[in-house]
Motif scaffolding. Structure first.
Motif, PDB file in Angstrom:
ATOM      1  N   GLU A   1     139.108  77.534  53.578  1.00 37.19           N
ATOM      2  CA  GLU A   1     137.729  77.250  53.984  1.00 37.19           C
ATOM      3  C   GLU A   1     136.972  76.703  52.798  1.00 37.19           C
ATOM      4  N   ILE A   2     136.666  75.422  52.868  1.00 30.26           N
ATOM      5  CA  ILE A   2     135.932  74.820  51.754  1.00 30.26           C
ATOM      6  C   ILE A   2     134.436  75.031  52.020  1.00 30.26           C
ATOM      7  N   PRO A   3     133.709  75.611  51.063  1.00 30.63           N
ATOM      8  CA  PRO A   3     132.287  75.864  51.336  1.00 30.63           C
ATOM      9  C   PRO A   3     131.556  74.574  51.683  1.00 30.63           C
ATOM     10  N   PRO A   4     130.797  74.593  52.779  1.00 30.04           N
ATOM     11  CA  PRO A   4     130.075  73.378  53.171  1.00 30.04           C
ATOM     12  C   PRO A   4     129.011  72.988  52.148  1.00 30.04           C
ATOM     13  N   ILE A   5     128.684  71.714  52.127  1.00 27.77           N
ATOM     14  CA  ILE A   5     127.579  71.263  51.268  1.00 27.77           C
ATOM     15  C   ILE A   5     126.335  71.224  52.153  1.00 27.77           C
ATOM     16  N   PRO A   6     125.378  72.118  51.910  1.00 26.76           N
ATOM     17  CA  PRO A   6     124.219  72.182  52.813  1.00 26.76           C
ATOM     18  C   PRO A   6     123.409  70.889  52.814  1.00 26.76           C
ATOM     19  N   SER A   7     122.688  70.703  53.906  1.00 27.77           N
ATOM     20  CA  SER A   7     121.795  69.538  54.026  1.00 27.77           C
ATOM     21  C   SER A   7     120.404  70.074  54.372  1.00 27.77           C
ATOM     22  N   ARG A   8     119.482  69.151  54.615  1.00 23.72           N
ATOM     23  CA  ARG A   8     118.170  69.580  55.107  1.00 23.72           C
ATOM     24  C   ARG A   8     117.971  68.905  56.454  1.00 23.72           C
ATOM     25  N   PHE A   9     118.397  69.594  57.498  1.00 18.62           N
ATOM     26  CA  PHE A   9     118.336  69.005  58.835  1.00 18.62           C
ATOM     27  C   PHE A   9     117.025  69.402  59.505  1.00 18.62           C
ATOM     28  N   LEU A  10     116.156  68.427  59.673  1.00 20.26           N
ATOM     29  CA  LEU A  10     114.881  68.701  60.353  1.00 20.26           C
ATOM     30  C   LEU A  10     114.984  68.247  61.803  1.00 20.26           C
ATOM     31  N   PRO A  11     114.867  69.192  62.752  1.00 23.01           N
ATOM     32  CA  PRO A  11     114.990  68.798  64.159  1.00 23.01           C
ATOM     33  C   PRO A  11     113.877  67.849  64.615  1.00 23.01           C
ATOM     34  N   HIS A  12     114.263  66.828  65.375  1.00 24.29           N
ATOM     35  CA  HIS A  12     113.288  65.956  66.057  1.00 24.29           C
ATOM     36  C   HIS A  12     113.639  66.019  67.538  1.00 24.29           C
ATOM     37  N   PRO A  13     113.196  67.070  68.227  1.00 24.36           N
ATOM     38  CA  PRO A  13     113.682  67.291  69.596  1.00 24.36           C
ATOM     39  C   PRO A  13     113.430  66.117  70.547  1.00 24.36           C
ATOM     40  N   ASN A  14     114.482  65.777  71.269  1.00 26.86           N
ATOM     41  CA  ASN A  14     114.389  64.750  72.304  1.00 26.86           C
ATOM     42  C   ASN A  14     114.129  65.474  73.621  1.00 26.86           C
ATOM     43  N   THR A  15     112.843  65.603  73.954  1.00 28.76           N
ATOM     44  CA  THR A  15     112.473  66.448  75.090  1.00 28.76           C
ATOM     45  C   THR A  15     112.994  65.881  76.418  1.00 28.76           C
ATOM     46  N   ALA A  16     113.360  64.615  76.442  1.00 29.38           N
ATOM     47  CA  ALA A  16     113.855  64.012  77.689  1.00 29.38           C
ATOM     48  C   ALA A  16     115.202  64.613  78.109  1.00 29.38           C
ATOM     49  N   LEU A  17     115.886  65.277  77.194  1.00 28.25           N
ATOM     50  CA  LEU A  17     117.205  65.829  77.545  1.00 28.25           C
ATOM     51  C   LEU A  17     117.125  67.260  78.064  1.00 28.25           C
ATOM     52  N   MET A  18     115.977  67.897  77.849  1.00 29.36           N
ATOM     53  CA  MET A  18     115.853  69.337  78.123  1.00 29.36           C
ATOM     54  C   MET A  18     115.058  69.602  79.392  1.00 29.36           C
ATOM     55  N   ALA A  19     115.572  70.490  80.232  1.00 30.30           N
ATOM     56  CA  ALA A  19     114.780  70.971  81.378  1.00 30.30           C
ATOM     57  C   ALA A  19     114.433  72.438  81.137  1.00 30.30           C
ATOM     58  N   THR A  20     113.232  72.800  81.528  1.00 34.52           N
ATOM     59  CA  THR A  20     112.782  74.182  81.368  1.00 34.52           C
ATOM     60  C   THR A  20     112.787  74.876  82.731  1.00 34.52           C
ATOM     61  N   ARG A  21     112.537  76.175  82.660  1.00 41.04           N
ATOM     62  CA  ARG A  21     112.414  76.968  83.886  1.00 41.04           C
ATOM     63  C   ARG A  21     111.362  76.345  84.824  1.00 41.04           C
ATOM     64  N   ASP A  22     110.256  75.872  84.244  1.00 39.16           N
ATOM     65  CA  ASP A  22     109.205  75.288  85.089  1.00 39.16           C
ATOM     66  C   ASP A  22     109.659  73.973  85.723  1.00 39.16           C
ATOM     67  N   ASP A  23     110.466  73.213  85.005  1.00 42.15           N
ATOM     68  CA  ASP A  23     111.007  71.971  85.593  1.00 42.15           C
ATOM     69  C   ASP A  23     111.899  72.304  86.794  1.00 42.15           C
ATOM     70  N   VAL A  24     112.699  73.369  86.635  1.00 42.33           N
ATOM     71  CA  VAL A  24     113.587  73.760  87.737  1.00 42.33           C
ATOM     72  C   VAL A  24     112.751  74.249  88.911  1.00 42.33           C
ATOM     73  N   LEU A  25     111.739  75.056  88.620  1.00 45.60           N
ATOM     74  CA  LEU A  25     110.857  75.545  89.686  1.00 45.60           C
ATOM     75  C   LEU A  25     110.223  74.377  90.434  1.00 45.60           C
ATOM     76  N   ALA A  26     109.772  73.377  89.666  1.00 49.43           N
ATOM     77  CA  ALA A  26     109.116  72.220  90.292  1.00 49.43           C
ATOM     78  C   ALA A  26     110.092  71.434  91.155  1.00 49.43           C
ATOM     79  N   ALA A  27     111.376  71.489  90.805  1.00 44.66           N
ATOM     80  CA  ALA A  27     112.372  70.699  91.553  1.00 44.66           C
ATOM     81  C   ALA A  27     112.845  71.399  92.812  1.00 44.66           C
ATOM     82  N   LEU A  28     112.594  72.707  92.898  1.00 46.27           N
ATOM     83  CA  LEU A  28     113.097  73.488  94.031  1.00 46.27           C
ATOM     84  C   LEU A  28     112.644  72.910  95.360  1.00 46.27           C
TER      85      LEU A  28
END
Ligand SMILES: O=S(=O)([O-])[S-]
Length: 284
Positions: free
Chosen positions: A130-157
């Protein structure tokens, strides 16, 4: 241009030789220690993390994986390829890694086609160190178009605009168990009303090394449930892993209006105010 998702053994090996890819192994630590692709980093939490789709839950998801990706050295400007044993062994966890990276804004990631089983079958090199990984600085930029929430599912019912696609195993769909992780892992058993069902295995061939079925077969399978390439679809399972696997299958088959309800049945079943249908489905 169609987004490239699957990387062959040959492509992955060539990228590794050029130092042009970070390979991420999502299997558990012990399995990783028994042998893995040389240079791979291990990230089992890709499979295990349970999320919620509330604003706080989404923030926790983003922070958790921002930190995890940073720990193993995932960076926005360096290609990442995820792998597991094979597509149907860990409930689609390599696809969960790919989908999470896309959701968090990684522009250039994919999945090893055939997984580690294919790698071994072709006698490609492995290592146990196991070679120790070299850390990075990953800053999330969420692509909200890919995610559905509980409310989205409720709205689709019950509506006609958005199709809910449940791809859990048959015994969950039938309400015989609450999860793949034990009968009572979640408090309720059953289905989200009006969801259509195609078991996730159906999108893959059951050969020695499972692979996604050809696009025309995936489209025909979906058409049997009145789901078409231009349909707007929310896919869910128990906690987003199998859903990510089906997301990849549909994407490869030309479907583009896809979201994953990542928190899935694990979240839905814990809230008694959310409707479920239990017992045997009609016609089952
Ligand atoms: O637990 S799972 O449905 O994400 S495979």
């Amino acid at each position: 241009m169609t987004e490239k998702i699957l990387y062959t053994l040959h492509e992955t090996q060539a990228l590794l030789e050029q130092g042009a890819v970070l390979v991420v192994d999502i299997r558990d630590q012990d399995t990783f220690a028994e042998g893995h692709i040389p240079g791979a980093v291990n990230m089992p939490e890709i499979f295990s993390f349970l999320s919620e789709s509330t604003p706080e839950g989404l923030a926790a998801l983003q922070n958790t994986f921002g930190a995890s990706f940073s720990r193993v050295g995932v960076a926005h400007d360096h290609k990442v390829v995820f792998y597991e044993d094979s597509f149907d062994t860990r409930y689609g966890a390599s696809c969960r890694g790919y989908w999470l990276a896309r959701y968090l804004g990684h522009p250039d990631c994919g999945i090893l086609d055939g997984g580690f089983w294919a790698w071994q079958q072709y006698g490609l090199p492995e290592e146990t160190a196991e070679i120790p990984p070299i850390p990075s600085r990953f800053l999330p930029h969420p692509n909200t178009a890919l995610m559905a929430t509980r409310d989205d599912v409720l709205a689709a019912l019950g509506g006609s605009e958005t199709i809910l696609l449940d791809n859990r195993d048959a015994n969950e769909w039938l309400g015989h168990t609450s999860s793949p992780y034990g009968f009572d892992f979640a408090p309720r058993r059953g289905r989200i009303p009006t969801a259509r069902w195609i078991e996730w295995y159906s999108f893959m061939s059951r050969d020695a090394i499972p692979a996604f079925r050809p696009a025309h077969e995936i489209r025909a399978l979906c058409a049997s449930q009145q789901i078409y390439p231009d349909s707007e679809i929310i896919i869910f399972c128990f906690k987003g892993s199998r859903a990510a696997n089906t997301y990849v299958a549909l994407k490869l088959a030309g479907f583009n209006r896809l979201r994953v309800y990542f928190a899935s049945w694990n979240e839905w079943s814990r809230n008694p105010s959310l409707p479920i249908e239990s017992g045997e489905p009609r016609g089952a």
